[in-house]
Scaffold this motif. Structure first.
Motif, PDB file in Angstrom:
ATOM      1  N   THR A 310     -49.125  32.597  20.558  1.00  0.00           N
ATOM      2  CA  THR A 310     -47.857  32.403  20.261  1.00  0.00           C
ATOM      3  C   THR A 310     -47.164  31.147  20.876  1.00  0.00           C
ATOM      4  O   THR A 310     -47.138  30.896  21.955  1.00  0.00           O
ATOM      5  N   ILE A 311     -46.483  30.365  19.770  1.00  0.00           N
ATOM      6  CA  ILE A 311     -46.075  29.139  20.167  1.00  0.00           C
ATOM      7  C   ILE A 311     -44.285  29.366  20.215  1.00  0.00           C
ATOM      8  O   ILE A 311     -43.928  29.607  19.270  1.00  0.00           O
ATOM      9  N   ALA A 312     -43.974  29.427  21.283  1.00  0.00           N
ATOM     10  CA  ALA A 312     -42.229  29.689  21.317  1.00  0.00           C
ATOM     11  C   ALA A 312     -41.498  28.564  20.793  1.00  0.00           C
ATOM     12  O   ALA A 312     -40.461  28.760  20.135  1.00  0.00           O
ATOM     13  N   GLU A 313     -41.923  27.248  21.221  1.00  0.00           N
ATOM     14  CA  GLU A 313     -41.181  26.176  20.583  1.00  0.00           C
ATOM     15  C   GLU A 313     -42.268  24.907  20.192  1.00  0.00           C
ATOM     16  O   GLU A 313     -43.358  25.108  20.701  1.00  0.00           O
ATOM     17  N   LYS A 314     -41.507  23.999  19.273  1.00  0.00           N
ATOM     18  CA  LYS A 314     -42.279  23.179  18.883  1.00  0.00           C
ATOM     19  C   LYS A 314     -41.394  21.875  18.483  1.00  0.00           C
ATOM     20  O   LYS A 314     -40.462  22.112  17.791  1.00  0.00           O
ATOM     21  N   THR A 315     -41.984  20.796  18.851  1.00  0.00           N
ATOM     22  CA  THR A 315     -41.210  19.483  18.687  1.00  0.00           C
ATOM     23  C   THR A 315     -41.634  18.825  17.095  1.00  0.00           C
ATOM     24  O   THR A 315     -42.695  19.155  16.738  1.00  0.00           O
TER      25      THR A 315
END
Length: 315
Positions: A310-315
């Protein structure tokens, strides 16, 4: 794109800006096209805010933040999935790995034709509690898997992108990526002596449990690589041998009783002989192992391997 640099990290806020500036200087001096992927493994310090700031001001920077601490293997696998470069470089975020090694590593992949090149910290600035177990693990792995690397777990490595796109690592398998690569058909593996620097900020994030986990992972990867696609070859073989051993004992006991009856000699019941229970146990274990191999074959043939984090945020 020439190079993708994958940097897994956990609570390394102090070193990120300095590390990025160092990488950028090396890349520009050698006119590489590149990207830097910071994989934040659930840090609870200011690491993610720094990555966001670097990404806003540097188009080559991409960041990924896990919702929790999954471990270094998960961070590397996520980075591998996202890379776009022809050559993938991995390094730790603590400034102990030198970006100055990148040009030579790149050359070994693109010109010398290596699938994977692992760094060798010939001179290390780590305590003996870390270096001695590492040497033992490396020696054991070399012996079992016949890969002539002195420092299997060095964070500084270079890969042909075909390797990173075709291997899957899980658990804590980052220690044995060269083994995984070899078993996946990428057998040209090289080694380069690299400069190892003393830690400048913070402290190591790995405890003593990593040595026990490393040993268990070695057993796991050895078994999975040899029998992961054909579990019946392992469980079925030992299951049949165990079952036949139990059958042989039962045949012997019954034959002994029939011989005594035929010759009018005193005899005892088969179940009164301790060998009966040994044979029964062997037959039961054999049957269970054979069944385990059969179920394993069904699972292998019907499963779809999928590793997601699970990736909570991504640029």
């Amino acid at each position: 794109m020439d190079i993708s640099v994958v940097i897994p990290l956990y609570n390394e806020a102090e070193s990120l800006r300095e590390l990025h500036a160092w990488i950028k200087r090396v890349m520009e001096n050698h006119a590489f096209s590149y990207e830097v992927l910071f994989i934040d493994d659930g840090s609870n310090d200011d690491s993610w805010n720094i990555i966001l700031d670097l990404a806003r001001n540097n188009p080559e920077v991409r960041g990924f933040k896990f919702a929790k601490n999954y471990g270094k293997t998960a961070a590397l696998q996520t980075g591998f999935n996202e890379t776009q470069g022809q050559v993938v470089i991995t390094m730790d975020a603590d400034l102990q790995d030198s970006p100055d090694e990148i040009p030579e590593l790149y050359k070994m992949i693109t010109e010398d034709g290596y699938d994977l090149v692992s760094g060798w910290k010939q001179k290390r600035y780590d305590p003996i509690t870390k270096t001695l177990p590492t040497k033992l693990f490396n020696a054991t792995t070399r012996m079992i898997h016949d890969i002539p690397l002195h420092d299997m777990n060095c964070g500084l490595k270079a890969y042909n992108s075909k390797v990173t796109k075709n291997i899957i690592i899980y658990g804590e398998m980052h220690r044995y990526i060269p083994v995984v690569a070899k078993w996946s058909g990428f057998g040209k593996i090289g080694e380069k002596v690299v400069h190892h620097q003393a830690r400048k900020y913070g402290h190591t994030k790995f405890g003593l449990e990593r040595f026990f986990n490393g040993f268990l992972d070695l057993l796991s990867i050895t078994f999975v690589n040899k029998f992961g696609k054909s579990p019946m070859h392992f469980f079925g073989l030992f299951g049949i041998l165990s079952f036949l051993g139990g059958l042989a004992i039962a045949t012997y006991l019954i034959g002994e009783k029939l011989y005594s009856i035929y010759n009018h000699q005193p005899y005892r019941n088969v179940t009164d002989n301790p060998l009966f229970f040994l044979g029964l146990t062997a037959a039961l274990i054999g049957s269970q192992m054979f069944l385990a191999g059969f179920l394993g074959e069904l699972l292998v043939r019907n499963s779809v391997k999928k590793d997601e984090y699970t990736i909570a945020e991504k640029t």
